[in-house]
Design an enzyme around this catalytic site. Structure first.
Site, PDB file in Angstrom:
ATOM      1  CB  THR A 180      -0.901   0.064   1.249  1.00  0.00           C
ATOM      2  OG1 THR A 180      -0.062   0.007   2.382  1.00  0.00           O
ATOM      3  CG2 THR A 180      -1.892  -1.056   1.287  1.00  0.00           C
ATOM      4  CD  GLU A 326      -5.139  -1.938   2.555  1.00  0.00           C
ATOM      5  OE1 GLU A 326      -5.471  -1.336   1.510  1.00  0.00           O
ATOM      6  OE2 GLU A 326      -4.455  -1.418   3.447  1.00  0.00           O
ATOM      7  CE  LYS A 436     -12.455  13.623  13.783  1.00  0.00           C
ATOM      8  NZ  LYS A 436     -11.088  13.445  13.314  1.00  0.00           N
ATOM      9  CD1 TRP A 441     -16.477  14.618  12.573  1.00  0.00           C
ATOM     10  CD2 TRP A 441     -16.902  12.757  11.406  1.00  0.00           C
ATOM     11  NE1 TRP A 441     -15.961  13.559  13.276  1.00  0.00           N
ATOM     12  CE2 TRP A 441     -16.212  12.407  12.590  1.00  0.00           C
ATOM     13  CE3 TRP A 441     -17.269  11.751  10.509  1.00  0.00           C
ATOM     14  CZ2 TRP A 441     -15.887  11.086  12.890  1.00  0.00           C
ATOM     15  CZ3 TRP A 441     -16.945  10.447  10.817  1.00  0.00           C
ATOM     16  CH2 TRP A 441     -16.262  10.116  11.997  1.00  0.00           C
TER      17      TRP A 441
HETATM   18  P1  AMP Z   1      -5.102   2.647  -2.517  1.00  0.00           P
HETATM   19  O1  AMP Z   1      -5.012   1.489  -1.609  1.00  0.00           O
HETATM   20  O2  AMP Z   1      -3.788   3.341  -2.733  1.00  0.00           O
HETATM   21  O3  AMP Z   1      -5.758   2.281  -3.802  1.00  0.00           O
HETATM   22  O4  AMP Z   1      -6.016   3.734  -1.833  1.00  0.00           O
HETATM   23  C1  AMP Z   1      -7.316   3.429  -1.419  1.00  0.00           C
HETATM   24  C2  AMP Z   1      -7.994   4.660  -0.923  1.00  0.00           C
HETATM   25  O5  AMP Z   1      -8.199   5.586  -1.996  1.00  0.00           O
HETATM   26  C3  AMP Z   1      -9.366   4.436  -0.364  1.00  0.00           C
HETATM   27  O6  AMP Z   1      -9.346   3.950   0.950  1.00  0.00           O
HETATM   28  C4  AMP Z   1      -9.986   5.823  -0.479  1.00  0.00           C
HETATM   29  O7  AMP Z   1      -9.574   6.655   0.577  1.00  0.00           O
HETATM   30  C5  AMP Z   1      -9.379   6.340  -1.769  1.00  0.00           C
HETATM   31  N1  AMP Z   1     -10.319   6.143  -2.874  1.00  0.00           N
HETATM   32  C6  AMP Z   1     -10.360   5.155  -3.771  1.00  0.00           C
HETATM   33  N2  AMP Z   1     -11.349   5.342  -4.662  1.00  0.00           N
HETATM   34  C7  AMP Z   1     -11.977   6.485  -4.302  1.00  0.00           C
HETATM   35  C8  AMP Z   1     -13.092   7.225  -4.810  1.00  0.00           C
HETATM   36  N3  AMP Z   1     -13.751   6.852  -5.906  1.00  0.00           N
HETATM   37  N4  AMP Z   1     -13.447   8.348  -4.161  1.00  0.00           N
HETATM   38  C9  AMP Z   1     -12.785   8.771  -3.053  1.00  0.00           C
HETATM   39  N5  AMP Z   1     -11.726   8.133  -2.544  1.00  0.00           N
HETATM   40  C10 AMP Z   1     -11.324   6.998  -3.149  1.00  0.00           C
END
Ligand code: AMP
Length: 540
Positions: A180, A326, A436, A441
């Site tokens: 990640t 994940e 916050k 929120w």
């Molecule tokens: P990653 O593991 O690098 O793909 O990041 C995942 C994270 O990206 C998620 O937990 C979200 O916070 C963000 N994310 C993914 N898709 C979206 C979306 N369509 N809108 C907003 N946030 C997103």
């Protein structure tokens, strides 16, 4: 029949039934390359033979630092189907992170694109587990390398047979490892199994997910080092869709337009930033993307302005999707349902910025601070949790005593969301980014989306800054459109009537560039650091 759910089965089936479907890619060393799934699988066989000859054992990790192209696709199949684990790495990570994750994964072989030779040369001394370096090129691609032992891919696989005797792979064995982004602490490794990969690919093909078919021409603009290019290399093979890959030209609007036009691309998937690049190029060049039917946008919140421009100017529909490393990554997809046909334009806009409905195989819920499930009323904000066939239950090499799932077996995503009565989920923030104010929120994403819709704003980010009375208040940070000045008062006035008054940011800061993480997301961490000495105007 108790046939195993393995990537090998995808390869056998696609080889027999879609062998002639095309695989087109821009490669780092030889321009546009055309082949077919049959050829890719033949070369994956040669690769597997070469890896066995290097003495790899089942479960060993094989790393890649590479863009999307046919050789990377060969690695996807050749490595996993031979029982090894493909460790895809983001080349944009800092050198220290690269060293950390390759050492943590104990990678034994590293395949990399020629352009990453200087990077690999610089860190090679710090990678004791890597026994073999292979540059993804034809013969001679490593002739000037400073690395002691480096080979070229084409030479490595060239002599081998195309009918490798693939082993019987256990469906629960690991196929791919992906770390990640690690905005805090060390990056964490997520292992995908053959089974989770096959089930995820099946689900992503469904009509309300990507809706892939053999008549599609797919352009995954999401990198193959980022969550398996959202599983498209497997889903396209199952469906028999032609696959088009942009190599190192992923964020280049001109290349994307040309590939879409020349190859007849019907579906493309990527993060909002790449679509901004494409749309800007289309606007400036007057070119079009006539074959393109839909884009899947995820990885970060997709601004309404992108969806509108795609639809109004180019007749392309946008499916907003959410997922994470994940979760393989498919979690939710926003595909219109029958009842959305009767909505007013404003209601429709409000609906389409949501991240969508769950797909069978990955259930979602939101919970409040006490841990109990919150109502699906589109209003209640809570921690988003997920459980399903392709959701991870731990991290690679992590101590078993560390619990990744809660007592009921759900994974906490770290996102905050609402879910409406029709099951449409909307991300309002990352847990750590939510603002916050006076105990309530405020969604930074919603404010960013609105700001992006203003004609003078090219990019926007919102962070919480300290406030004596309210604890935190939103600060809007914007990059103005080229040649435009941002009028603070007018921009803040833009929010009036569009959000509750107490959500309206207290101030606007203008910057030349908004920092992004290695995976293209706005780096709120860097922004918070940049603005740590910022103080809100006295009267606010
Ligand atoms: P990653 O593991 O690098 O793909 O990041 C995942 C994270 O990206 C998620 O937990 C979200 O916070 C963000 N994310 C993914 N898709 C979206 C979306 N369509 N809108 C907003 N946030 C997103």
């Amino acid at each position: 029949m108790a046939l195993p759910l393995t990537i090998n089965e995808i390869m056998y089936f696609a080889g027999r039934h879609h062998g002639g479907s095309e695989v087109v890619s821009i490669t780092a060393d030889e321009g546009l390359h055309r082949s077919t799934y049959a050829e890719v699988f033949g070369r994956a066989s040669q690769l597997a033979g070469a890896l066995a000859a290097l003495g790899l054992e089942p479960g060993d990790r094989v790393a890649t630092l590479a863009w999307n192209d046919h050789r990377h696709l060969e690695l996807y199949y050749g490595v996993s189907c031979a029982g090894y684990v493909l460790h895809t790495i983001n080349p944009r990570l800092f050198a220290d992170h690269l060293v950390y994750i390759m050492s943590h994964a104990e990678d034994r072989v590293l395949f990399f694109d020629p352009m990453f030779m200087p990077l690999v040369e610089a860190i090679a001394d710090k990678l004791p587990t890597i026994e073999h370096f292979v540059v993804l090129s034809g013969a001679g691609g490593a002739s000037e390398s400073k690395l002691e032992s480096v080979r070229c891919y084409e030479e490595l696989i060239g002599e081998r047979n195309t009918d490798y005797a693939w082993p019987d792979v256990d469906e629960d064995s690991a196929s791919v490892l992906c770390y990640t982004s690690g905005t805090t602490g060390h990056p964490k490794g997520v292992l995908y199994s053959h089974r989770s990969t096959v089930l995820h690919a099946y689900a992503s093909i469904m009509p309300d997910a990507m809706g892939l078919s053999k008549r599609d021409v797919a352009l995954p603009v999401v990198p193959m080092f980022h969550v398996n290019a959202w599983g498209m290399p497997y889903a396209c093979a199952i469906a028999g869709a032609k696959i088009v890959m942009a190599g190192p030209k992923m964020a280049d609007g001109e290349t994307l337009q040309r590939l879409i036009e020349d190859e007849g691309v019907t579906i493309a998937a990527g993060v909002p930033t790449v679509w901004l690049a494409l749309l800007t190029y289309l606007r400036e060049s007057g070119k079009t993307v006539p074959s393109l039917e839909r884009t899947i946008v995820g990885g970060a919140a997709c601004p309404l302005s992108i969806m509108r421009e795609f639809e109004d100017e180019h007749g392309v529909s946008t499916r907003h999707a959410w997922g994470m490393t994940e979760t393989s990554p498919l979690g939710t997809v926003n595909t219109p349902v029958r009842s959305s046909e009767d909505l007013s334009e404003t209601e429709r806009d409000q609906l389409r910025v949501k991240q969508g409905r769950a797909v069978f195989g990955a259930d979602i819920k939101i919970v409040g601070e006490a841990g109990s499930e919150l109502a699906w009323d589109g209003e209640a904000f809570g921690d988003l949790k997920i459980r399903g066939f392709w959701v991870c239950d731990g991290y690679f090499g992590q101590d078993d005593s560390v619990a990744t799932l809660d007592a009921e077996g759900w994974f906490s995503t770290g996102d905050v969301a609402t879910i409406d009565a029709d099951g449409f989920m909307k991300i309002t923030d990352r847990t750590k980014d939510v603002i916050k104010s006076g105990g309530e929120w405020i969604s930074s994403i919603e404010l960013e989306n609105l700001a992006m819709g203003h004609p003078d704003v090219a990019e926007a980010a919102v962070i919480g800054v300290a406030h004596a009375k309210w604890g935190e208040r939103p600060l809007l940070i914007v990059v103005p459109e080229q040649g435009k000045d941002v009028d603070k008062g007018a921009l803040l006035g833009w929010f009036k009537g569009r959000v509750a008054d107490w959500w309206i940011p207290n101030d606007v800061a203008t910057v030349e560039e908004i920092p992004h993480t290695a995976t293209g997301k706005i780096s709120k961490l860097t922004l918070r650091e940049q603005f740590k000495d910022y103080r809100l105007p006295a009267e606010s």
